[in-house]
Design an enzyme around this catalytic site. Structure first.
Site, PDB file in Angstrom:
ATOM      1  N   GLU A 114       0.845  -1.202   0.000  1.00 53.15           N
ATOM      2  CA  GLU A 114       0.000   0.000   0.000  1.00 53.15           C
ATOM      3  C   GLU A 114       0.878   1.249   0.000  1.00 53.15           C
ATOM      4  O   GLU A 114       2.075   1.165   0.281  1.00 53.15           O
ATOM      5  CB  GLU A 114      -0.916  -0.012   1.226  1.00 53.15           C
ATOM      6  CG  GLU A 114      -0.135   0.036   2.529  1.00 53.15           C
ATOM      7  CD  GLU A 114      -1.011  -0.158   3.762  1.00 53.15           C
ATOM      8  OE1 GLU A 114      -1.668  -1.214   3.863  1.00 53.15           O
ATOM      9  OE2 GLU A 114      -1.010   0.746   4.617  1.00 53.15           O
ATOM     10  N   LYS A 116       2.896   4.499   1.012  1.00 51.36           N
ATOM     11  CA  LYS A 116       3.447   5.111   2.212  1.00 51.36           C
ATOM     12  C   LYS A 116       3.163   6.599   2.097  1.00 51.36           C
ATOM     13  O   LYS A 116       3.702   7.276   1.219  1.00 51.36           O
ATOM     14  CB  LYS A 116       4.945   4.846   2.321  1.00 51.36           C
ATOM     15  CG  LYS A 116       5.571   5.537   3.520  1.00 51.36           C
ATOM     16  CD  LYS A 116       6.887   4.887   3.879  1.00 51.36           C
ATOM     17  CE  LYS A 116       7.714   5.649   4.884  1.00 51.36           C
ATOM     18  NZ  LYS A 116       7.062   6.486   5.836  1.00 51.36           N
ATOM     19  N   ASP A 118       3.167  10.435   2.909  1.00 53.03           N
ATOM     20  CA  ASP A 118       4.157  11.341   3.486  1.00 53.03           C
ATOM     21  C   ASP A 118       3.439  12.471   4.220  1.00 53.03           C
ATOM     22  O   ASP A 118       3.259  13.563   3.715  1.00 53.03           O
ATOM     23  CB  ASP A 118       5.030  11.912   2.362  1.00 53.03           C
ATOM     24  CG  ASP A 118       6.269  12.588   2.907  1.00 53.03           C
ATOM     25  OD1 ASP A 118       6.577  12.395   4.098  1.00 53.03           O
ATOM     26  OD2 ASP A 118       6.926  13.307   2.143  1.00 53.03           O
ATOM     27  N   TYR A 225      -4.800   3.923   7.613  1.00 54.51           N
ATOM     28  CA  TYR A 225      -4.313   2.659   7.052  1.00 54.51           C
ATOM     29  C   TYR A 225      -4.163   1.545   8.074  1.00 54.51           C
ATOM     30  O   TYR A 225      -3.556   0.523   7.788  1.00 54.51           O
ATOM     31  CB  TYR A 225      -2.989   2.857   6.322  1.00 54.51           C
ATOM     32  CG  TYR A 225      -1.985   3.688   7.101  1.00 54.51           C
ATOM     33  CD1 TYR A 225      -1.472   3.223   8.308  1.00 54.51           C
ATOM     34  CD2 TYR A 225      -1.577   4.934   6.645  1.00 54.51           C
ATOM     35  CE1 TYR A 225      -0.571   3.982   9.026  1.00 54.51           C
ATOM     36  CE2 TYR A 225      -0.675   5.695   7.367  1.00 54.51           C
ATOM     37  CZ  TYR A 225      -0.176   5.217   8.559  1.00 54.51           C
ATOM     38  OH  TYR A 225       0.702   5.965   9.268  1.00 54.51           O
ATOM     39  N   LYS A 313      11.216   2.921   0.164  1.00 44.92           N
ATOM     40  CA  LYS A 313      11.149   4.324  -0.253  1.00 44.92           C
ATOM     41  C   LYS A 313      11.563   4.468  -1.708  1.00 44.92           C
ATOM     42  O   LYS A 313      12.620   3.977  -2.112  1.00 44.92           O
ATOM     43  CB  LYS A 313      12.091   5.157   0.613  1.00 44.92           C
ATOM     44  CG  LYS A 313      11.656   5.218   2.067  1.00 44.92           C
ATOM     45  CD  LYS A 313      11.133   6.596   2.393  1.00 44.92           C
ATOM     46  CE  LYS A 313      11.482   6.963   3.822  1.00 44.92           C
ATOM     47  NZ  LYS A 313      11.410   8.384   4.034  1.00 44.92           N
ATOM     48  N   CYS A 411      30.364  41.344   6.035  1.00 43.80           N
ATOM     49  CA  CYS A 411      29.101  41.204   5.318  1.00 43.80           C
ATOM     50  C   CYS A 411      29.368  41.472   3.842  1.00 43.80           C
ATOM     51  O   CYS A 411      29.962  42.496   3.496  1.00 43.80           O
ATOM     52  CB  CYS A 411      28.073  42.183   5.860  1.00 43.80           C
ATOM     53  SG  CYS A 411      26.626  42.308   4.803  1.00 43.80           S
ATOM     54  N   CYS A 414      27.504  45.050   2.953  1.00 43.67           N
ATOM     55  CA  CYS A 414      27.867  46.349   3.530  1.00 43.67           C
ATOM     56  C   CYS A 414      29.292  46.381   4.062  1.00 43.67           C
ATOM     57  O   CYS A 414      29.789  47.424   4.458  1.00 43.67           O
ATOM     58  CB  CYS A 414      26.899  46.716   4.650  1.00 43.67           C
ATOM     59  SG  CYS A 414      27.096  45.702   6.129  1.00 43.67           S
ATOM     60  N   CYS A 429      24.910  39.501   9.809  1.00 45.39           N
ATOM     61  CA  CYS A 429      25.524  40.814   9.652  1.00 45.39           C
ATOM     62  C   CYS A 429      25.043  41.669  10.817  1.00 45.39           C
ATOM     63  O   CYS A 429      23.849  41.786  11.059  1.00 45.39           O
ATOM     64  CB  CYS A 429      25.095  41.443   8.327  1.00 45.39           C
ATOM     65  SG  CYS A 429      25.453  43.202   8.252  1.00 45.39           S
ATOM     66  N   CYS A 434      22.937  47.904   7.453  1.00 43.27           N
ATOM     67  CA  CYS A 434      23.369  47.183   6.256  1.00 43.27           C
ATOM     68  C   CYS A 434      22.327  47.415   5.165  1.00 43.27           C
ATOM     69  O   CYS A 434      21.140  47.166   5.373  1.00 43.27           O
ATOM     70  CB  CYS A 434      23.483  45.688   6.552  1.00 43.27           C
ATOM     71  SG  CYS A 434      23.712  44.689   5.068  1.00 43.27           S
TER      72      CYS A 434
END
Ligand code: IVH
Length: 716
Positions: A114, A116, A118, A225, A313, A411, A414, A429, A434
């Site tokens: 059957e 599976k 998710d 199920y 799977k 960063c 900046c 940052c 910035c």
């Protein structure tokens, strides 16, 4: 590997697995795929098998799933909710079936194949045909009681059809269908809320909501199920479950196969793979289960899973491509996110040119380098991920990627200082000015649903910040038409000015924004965890921004939460919050004085922290200086107390002749009454419709006044 090394490795793996458990189960924000998680898990299982003296009871291998959350009532499962062993190859399926045949020699062993599903595992308990309790799996033994939330799912019947067994626990998965998921994310994008990575996370995030009204708006479904605890149910085969569930009105799998040989099993697995994409719910594999319950009993269980079932799977689509560069993006809150720039390739129906690398740790763990050929995967996931590096194709001269060095310790936008935020494994940052952060915040402030300043979108925001006209979002309110008109949206070589006409339009929109109500302003300030709906809720209970900044109600929510956590009495605060209309009594909160507040402690903390921070204080000051005074949409406590049903508690049972329960609840609440789920001495009225449930008997027993819809209408 020697004992010492194993010990070290085991610790690393456990910490890593726990981290991903937390991200997956508690924050619904996983950063690795299931397959990678399973690989980590398997590595730990193997090591522990090699060094059994290192197994500890708290190892992730010694339990089933994530920890239950604090906020819901905890319920013990009548029978533990176990999980299944995952396999990824047909060979493993062959081994599984061969093992079973060996354990049951000279017998036919039919199995069922059957889908599976998710989704998020749940248990629903029906007593005498009525839904009594719904719970999440939690750690397999104890889960969250989410009955209220499950009741909001339209395909879950409150009552079973026909002759129902005395006790029936059914188990399955809650899911969100793809369409619903996409429109939810679109809405969240508009609201400036973080997006869900995939439908399963969206379903998990929805079930975690404490407020069933929010859950009710989420397009959830369920596929059942199997059964858990039962009484008065007489079946011997798993294959009988599907028609039984259908007959009882419970949603179940549309396709399943009985197979009696390895060939038939593999055939069914392939057939399922061919049609599973047409199902409303997402599937990530096939489950193979021994059909006969008698045979199952003889096969028994290992510590974690049954010997009579296995999950196969399906492979997520994976392709190889070249990682050309790593770019670092700066978000609204300054978080630096590495993004892989790829040689574009088609995967699962779309062309992928970028993939998130999440953070520095992920890059290190996978040892991803610029110039590498990488494997990218797109499964149910919407955001493609780099899963592995093809080491054999690595250029000789490549070096490990050094995050900080790559951006020269500054960063990338900046040049400001960066700091690693230990809690979030992310670099951030630190420069509040910035331009990347400012631009994002200006865009957000001006966006639709926030202050609606239409002409200030991406490029204009960019140029306003770049030119220095705007250093922080509220600087928009100091702009003059003549400055804006001259703003260059092009380049130095090819200038393109904003123009007088557009400037006038923008200034008018900015002026209009001054008069927008509090809810819009609260949303526009981009406070973490404050989306449109929350902003509206806050505005209903406060007069002004200053009022929100020092809100007694929000402090109350935090005090209440702290007291409850410490196990101290919280009656007074609970009553104050209820009195102010900011909370309702709740039956799903454990113990006495359980309440559900209009906004939860996470939001309360985030809002108070924001206004207590230096930038938050500055924003308050600027708004005041600019003479902006957004008004709340407050219903005064006094007015609330004067409402005709103020202080009255109602419980609803049975089907009403002309309104749904939601409508009745809405009407009662609009007039100041409360609707709760269970009857106690404190209940003022039980509103009973046709075929009332046990609440009706309880009301009689406690001599609570029972009314019908006609009487309610009179009150209204
Ligand atoms: S049977 C003791 N059947 O996948 C066996 N599980 O990794 C109980 N799942 O825990 C599970 N579809 O949450 C079963 N058709 C299916 C399923 C299914 C999805 C989930 C379930 C389970 C996990 C196993």
């Amino acid at each position: 590997m020697d004992q010492k090394e194993a010990e070290k490795k085991i610790k690393l793996l456990r910490d890593e697995i726990r981290k991903h458990d937390r991200l997956y189960y508690e924050e619904a924000a996983p950063v690795i795929s299931d397959r990678e998680y399973d690989r980590l898990y398997k590595e730990l299982v193997d090591l522990e098998a090699q060094f059994p003296n290192l197994i500890t009871p708290d190892s992730p291998t010694q339990r089933v799933g994530g920890k239950p959350l604090k906020a819901f009532e905890q319920v013990s499962h009548l029978i533990p909710m176990l999980s299944l062993d995952n396999t990824y190859s047909e060979e493993e399926v062959e081994n599984f079936y061969a093992r079973i045949r060996r354990l049951l020699p000279n017998e036919k062993v039919p199995v069922v194949v059957e889908p599976k599903v998710d989704g998020v595992a749940v248990s629903l308990i029906y007593e005498k045909g009525k839904l009594r309790q719904a719970a999440t799996r939690g750690d397999g033994n104890v889960g969250d009681e989410i009955t209220q939330n499950i009741r909001t799912i339209r395909s879950v019947p409150e009552r079973l059809r026909g002759a129902a067994p005395k006790l029936l626990e059914v188990r399955g998965e809650v899911y969100m269908d793809r369409k619903g998921f996409e429109s939810l994310n679109e809405e969240r994008k508009k609201d400036g809320l973080p997006l869900f990575a995939n439908p399963r996370n969206a379903a998990a995030g929805s079930l975690k909501q404490l407020d069933p009204a929010i859950v009710a708006k989420r397009p959830l479904g369920v596929v059942l199920y199997g059964t858990g605890a039962t009484e008065g149910l007489h079946i011997d085969l798993h294959s009988e479950i599907f028609p039984l569930l259908k007959k009882l009105g419970l949603p179940t799998t549309e396709r399943w196969w009985v197979a009696e040989s390895l060939e038939e099993i593999l055939d069914a697995i392939h057939k399922l793979d061919g049609i599973r994409h047409k199902f409303a719910y997402q599937t990530d594999g096939a489950v193979v289960k021994v059909n006969s319950f008698a045979q199952r009993e003889r096969l028994g269980f290992t510590a974690k899973s049954p010997r009579w079932a296995i999950a196969y799977k399906y492979a997520a689509e994976r392709v190889e491509t070249l990682l050309k560069d790593i770019m670092i993006q700066v978000g609204r809150t300054g978080i630096l996110t590495p993004v892989a720039l790829l040689e574009p390739v088609p995967v699962s129906g779309s062309t992928v040119g970028r993939a998130t690398l999440h953070n520095e740790d992920e890059i290190k763990r996978k040892d991803i380098r610029i110039g590498d050929t990488v494997v990218i995967e797109k499964a149910g996931e919407v955001i493609p991920a780099v899963v592995a590096v093809v080491k054999s194709k690595r250029p000789r001269d490549s070096k490990p990627f050094d995050f900080a060095k790559h951006i020269h310790g500054k960063c990338p936008v900046c040049g400001g200082p960066i700091r690693r935020d230990p809690e979030f494994v992310a670099w951030r940052c630190e420069n509040l000015h910035c331009p990347a952060q400012t631009t994002r915040r200006v865009e957000f402030l001006a966006a639709r649903g926030a202050l609606d300043i239409e002409s200030v979108g991406g490029i204009v925001a960019d140029k306003l910040v770049e030119s220095g006209l705007v250093r922080e979002p509220l600087d928009l309110f100091d702009l003059k038409t003549e400055h804006l008109a001259k703003l260059n949206l092009g380049t130095e070589e090819a200038p393109r000015v904003f123009g007088e006409k557009n400037a006038i339009k923008a200034i008018n929109a900015i002026e209009r924004a001054r008069t927008l109500p509090l809810s819009r302003w609260l949303f526009a300030l981009a406070i973490a965890d404050v989306g449109k709906t929350t902003a509206m809720e806050l505005a209903r209970f406060h007069d002004s921004i200053g009022d929100v900044a020092h809100s007694e109600l929000l402090h109350g929510v935090l005090d209440y939460q702290e007291k409850r956590e410490r196990g101290e009495p919280a009656k007074e605060i609970a009553e104050q919050l209820i009195g102010a209309g900011f909370a309702k009594p709740s039956k799903s909160k454990a113990g006495k004085h359980g309440i559900v507040t209009e906004v939860g402690p996470v939001v309360a903390k985030s809002v108070l922290d924001f206004f207590a921070s230096a930038p938050g204080k500055k924003i308050l000051r600027r708004i005041k200086e600019l003479g902006i005074e957004p008004k709340g949409e407050k219903v005064s406590a006094k007015k609330a107390a004067e409402l005709p049903l103020a202080g009255k508690t109602f419980v609803l049972t049975g089907t009403l002749p002309s309104m749904t329960r939601e409508e009745a609840t809405g009407k009662i609440e609009a007039l100041g009454g409360h609707v709760t789920g269970s009857v106690s001495k404190k209940t003022d009225y039980v509103l009973a419709g046709a075929e009332p449930g046990s609440k009706f008997d309880k009301a009689k027993e406690l001599s609570v006044k029972i009314i019908d819809e006609a009487e309610l209408r009179k009150m209204l």
